[in-house]
Design a protein around this motif. Sequence first.
Motif, PDB file in Angstrom:
ATOM      1  N   ASN A 118       0.868  -1.172   0.000  1.00  0.00           N
ATOM      2  CA  ASN A 118       0.000   0.000   0.000  1.00  0.00           C
ATOM      3  C   ASN A 118       0.902   1.217   0.000  1.00  0.00           C
ATOM      4  O   ASN A 118       1.996   1.191   0.586  1.00  0.00           O
ATOM      5  N   ALA A 119       0.467   2.267  -0.671  1.00  0.00           N
ATOM      6  CA  ALA A 119       1.303   3.465  -0.710  1.00  0.00           C
ATOM      7  C   ALA A 119       0.437   4.711  -0.656  1.00  0.00           C
ATOM      8  O   ALA A 119      -0.710   4.713  -1.124  1.00  0.00           O
ATOM      9  N   TRP A 120       0.992   5.747  -0.066  1.00  0.00           N
ATOM     10  CA  TRP A 120       0.316   7.032   0.077  1.00  0.00           C
ATOM     11  C   TRP A 120       1.277   8.135  -0.309  1.00  0.00           C
ATOM     12  O   TRP A 120       2.496   7.923  -0.407  1.00  0.00           O
ATOM     13  N   GLU A 121       0.705   9.334  -0.485  1.00  0.00           N
ATOM     14  CA  GLU A 121       1.539  10.479  -0.831  1.00  0.00           C
ATOM     15  C   GLU A 121       0.993  11.713  -0.147  1.00  0.00           C
ATOM     16  O   GLU A 121      -0.232  11.885  -0.065  1.00  0.00           O
ATOM     17  N   ASP A 122       1.880  12.581   0.367  1.00  0.00           N
ATOM     18  CA  ASP A 122       1.455  13.937   0.713  1.00  0.00           C
ATOM     19  C   ASP A 122       2.394  14.884  -0.010  1.00  0.00           C
ATOM     20  O   ASP A 122       3.158  14.462  -0.875  1.00  0.00           O
ATOM     21  N   ALA A 123       2.373  16.150   0.332  1.00  0.00           N
ATOM     22  CA  ALA A 123       3.136  17.133  -0.444  1.00  0.00           C
ATOM     23  C   ALA A 123       4.636  16.825  -0.426  1.00  0.00           C
ATOM     24  O   ALA A 123       5.339  17.076  -1.392  1.00  0.00           O
ATOM     25  N   GLU A 124       5.103  16.247   0.687  1.00  0.00           N
ATOM     26  CA  GLU A 124       6.547  16.117   0.845  1.00  0.00           C
ATOM     27  C   GLU A 124       7.070  14.688   0.811  1.00  0.00           C
ATOM     28  O   GLU A 124       8.281  14.484   0.755  1.00  0.00           O
ATOM     29  N   HIS A 125       6.190  13.696   0.917  1.00  0.00           N
ATOM     30  CA  HIS A 125       6.670  12.321   1.071  1.00  0.00           C
ATOM     31  C   HIS A 125       5.840  11.322   0.285  1.00  0.00           C
ATOM     32  O   HIS A 125       4.671  11.555   0.006  1.00  0.00           O
ATOM     33  N   LEU A 150       8.000   5.307  -8.263  1.00  0.00           N
ATOM     34  CA  LEU A 150       7.183   6.419  -7.771  1.00  0.00           C
ATOM     35  C   LEU A 150       7.210   7.562  -8.767  1.00  0.00           C
ATOM     36  O   LEU A 150       8.143   7.698  -9.542  1.00  0.00           O
ATOM     37  N   PRO A 151       6.181   8.412  -8.739  1.00  0.00           N
ATOM     38  CA  PRO A 151       6.062   9.461  -9.756  1.00  0.00           C
ATOM     39  C   PRO A 151       7.242  10.429  -9.793  1.00  0.00           C
ATOM     40  O   PRO A 151       7.614  10.885 -10.870  1.00  0.00           O
ATOM     41  N   VAL A 152       7.821  10.773  -8.614  1.00  0.00           N
ATOM     42  CA  VAL A 152       8.944  11.719  -8.649  1.00  0.00           C
ATOM     43  C   VAL A 152      10.128  11.154  -7.881  1.00  0.00           C
ATOM     44  O   VAL A 152      10.017  10.203  -7.125  1.00  0.00           O
ATOM     45  N   GLU A 153      11.261  11.791  -8.063  1.00  0.00           N
ATOM     46  CA  GLU A 153      12.492  11.314  -7.450  1.00  0.00           C
ATOM     47  C   GLU A 153      12.452  11.453  -5.927  1.00  0.00           C
ATOM     48  O   GLU A 153      11.817  12.353  -5.389  1.00  0.00           O
ATOM     49  N   ILE A 154      13.152  10.542  -5.289  1.00  0.00           N
ATOM     50  CA  ILE A 154      13.183  10.498  -3.826  1.00  0.00           C
ATOM     51  C   ILE A 154      14.533  10.967  -3.310  1.00  0.00           C
ATOM     52  O   ILE A 154      15.564  10.724  -3.944  1.00  0.00           O
ATOM     53  N   ASP A 155      14.511  11.616  -2.147  1.00  0.00           N
ATOM     54  CA  ASP A 155      15.755  11.974  -1.473  1.00  0.00           C
ATOM     55  C   ASP A 155      16.186  10.771  -0.636  1.00  0.00           C
ATOM     56  O   ASP A 155      15.769  10.611   0.514  1.00  0.00           O
ATOM     57  N   ALA A 156      17.015   9.912  -1.224  1.00  0.00           N
ATOM     58  CA  ALA A 156      17.367   8.642  -0.577  1.00  0.00           C
ATOM     59  C   ALA A 156      18.055   8.846   0.770  1.00  0.00           C
ATOM     60  O   ALA A 156      17.889   8.043   1.686  1.00  0.00           O
ATOM     61  N   SER A 157      18.800   9.948   0.901  1.00  0.00           N
ATOM     62  CA  SER A 157      19.559  10.138   2.143  1.00  0.00           C
ATOM     63  C   SER A 157      18.636  10.369   3.331  1.00  0.00           C
ATOM     64  O   SER A 157      19.037  10.213   4.484  1.00  0.00           O
ATOM     65  N   LYS A 158      17.380  10.750   3.065  1.00  0.00           N
ATOM     66  CA  LYS A 158      16.466  11.020   4.181  1.00  0.00           C
ATOM     67  C   LYS A 158      15.387   9.952   4.327  1.00  0.00           C
ATOM     68  O   LYS A 158      14.464  10.104   5.116  1.00  0.00           O
ATOM     69  N   ALA A 159      15.494   8.875   3.578  1.00  0.00           N
ATOM     70  CA  ALA A 159      14.481   7.820   3.655  1.00  0.00           C
ATOM     71  C   ALA A 159      14.618   7.069   4.978  1.00  0.00           C
ATOM     72  O   ALA A 159      15.714   6.906   5.504  1.00  0.00           O
ATOM     73  N   GLU A 160      13.470   6.628   5.509  1.00  0.00           N
ATOM     74  CA  GLU A 160      13.470   5.867   6.766  1.00  0.00           C
ATOM     75  C   GLU A 160      12.594   4.637   6.628  1.00  0.00           C
ATOM     76  O   GLU A 160      11.582   4.681   5.933  1.00  0.00           O
ATOM     77  N   THR A 174       9.259   5.570   4.773  1.00  0.00           N
ATOM     78  CA  THR A 174       8.949   6.974   4.506  1.00  0.00           C
ATOM     79  C   THR A 174       9.989   7.505   3.534  1.00  0.00           C
ATOM     80  O   THR A 174      11.192   7.411   3.795  1.00  0.00           O
ATOM     81  N   LEU A 175       9.533   8.027   2.404  1.00  0.00           N
ATOM     82  CA  LEU A 175      10.430   8.448   1.332  1.00  0.00           C
ATOM     83  C   LEU A 175      10.197   9.922   1.034  1.00  0.00           C
ATOM     84  O   LEU A 175       9.216  10.266   0.363  1.00  0.00           O
ATOM     85  N   PRO A 176      11.072  10.810   1.535  1.00  0.00           N
ATOM     86  CA  PRO A 176      10.886  12.227   1.237  1.00  0.00           C
ATOM     87  C   PRO A 176      11.141  12.490  -0.249  1.00  0.00           C
ATOM     88  O   PRO A 176      12.059  11.911  -0.841  1.00  0.00           O
ATOM     89  N   LYS A 177      10.300  13.347  -0.806  1.00  0.00           N
ATOM     90  CA  LYS A 177      10.512  13.710  -2.205  1.00  0.00           C
ATOM     91  C   LYS A 177      11.741  14.596  -2.299  1.00  0.00           C
ATOM     92  O   LYS A 177      12.046  15.363  -1.383  1.00  0.00           O
ATOM     93  N   SER A 178      12.429  14.513  -3.406  1.00  0.00           N
ATOM     94  CA  SER A 178      13.602  15.369  -3.631  1.00  0.00           C
ATOM     95  C   SER A 178      13.190  16.833  -3.573  1.00  0.00           C
ATOM     96  O   SER A 178      12.155  17.182  -4.143  1.00  0.00           O
ATOM     97  N   PRO A 179      13.984  17.716  -2.923  1.00  0.00           N
ATOM     98  CA  PRO A 179      13.570  19.114  -2.778  1.00  0.00           C
ATOM     99  C   PRO A 179      13.213  19.755  -4.109  1.00  0.00           C
ATOM    100  O   PRO A 179      12.274  20.526  -4.182  1.00  0.00           O
ATOM    101  N   ALA A 180      13.924  19.448  -5.177  1.00  0.00           N
ATOM    102  CA  ALA A 180      13.688  20.088  -6.469  1.00  0.00           C
ATOM    103  C   ALA A 180      12.291  19.826  -6.992  1.00  0.00           C
ATOM    104  O   ALA A 180      11.772  20.605  -7.784  1.00  0.00           O
ATOM    105  N   VAL A 181      11.648  18.739  -6.570  1.00  0.00           N
ATOM    106  CA  VAL A 181      10.354  18.424  -7.167  1.00  0.00           C
ATOM    107  C   VAL A 181       9.184  18.678  -6.238  1.00  0.00           C
ATOM    108  O   VAL A 181       8.056  18.386  -6.571  1.00  0.00           O
TER     109      VAL A 181
END
Lengths: 138, 132
Positions: free
Chosen positions: A36-43, A99-109, A120-127
């Motif tokens: 199952n997967a979810w999305e909000d503005a940042e993750h 996933l639709p956009v790139e992930i900031d792997a260094s901040k994934a938990e 939890t996969l934070p979206k890359s700041p650029a996107v």
Amino acid sequence: MLMRIPRVFGDPWFDQVFQGWPERETAEARGYPALNAWEDAEHYFVEAELPGMKMEDLDLTITGNELTIKGARNLSQVQGARYHRRERPAGAFARLVRLPVEIDASKAEAHLRDGVLSVTLPKSPAVKPKKIQVKVAD
Amino acid sequence: MPEMTKQAGAIRNGAGREPTRDLPRYQPHVDILEKDDELLLLADLPGVSPDRVEIHFEDGALTLSGRVQERKPGEARAILREYGVGDWHRTFTVSETIDASKIHAEYRDGVLTLHLPKVAAAQPRKIPVKSA
């Protein structure tokens, strides 16, 4: 070889009509484990049920916008026992989620608790979506 | 073999009852193994914390249940739904070959291990043969 019993997802209306135990997985579930997967503005948040697993038995990798979950579930062999019923999935597994956009792997938990993996996969700041101020022309 | 069939009949599914919570109810996957001195029932109950596992034994019916918390991260919207989240519930019929007073269990990482010791008479026994 992974042993798996395919099941069809049920919703409340399905239950009432068939009066049986609801099935859990969609026909489109692409392998084990179901996700199952979810999305909000940042993750992005990805969840899987992996009973009997420990974090050290799992291999999670992130490349660009792809998350891969790999592992193996080995059911302990009990000496001198005969099986009367075998329903629990076992064996090696691997799933890739794009996933639709790139992930900031260094901040994934990732956490694994009571057999549930939560990533939890934070979206890359650029996107990340930015609010655009719309000025009203005078 | 008659003995094997009798043991296999020691655990059978019972009928379910209506759930009263909002969460749906699902049957957990189980493995059932037989050893000389006990039957082992292993159930996958992901999402259940140890204090939410319940085992009831009454009138020959063994019921496993596990309550889960709703798992949805805050304000996020769903983008993939391959499985439903709900409480776990399943009932088995346990025959008289099981010593109900000795049933015990462990729970760890979403897996319940239930030990159902057989009554002494149901355990295989080597019978010594003396020469006359």
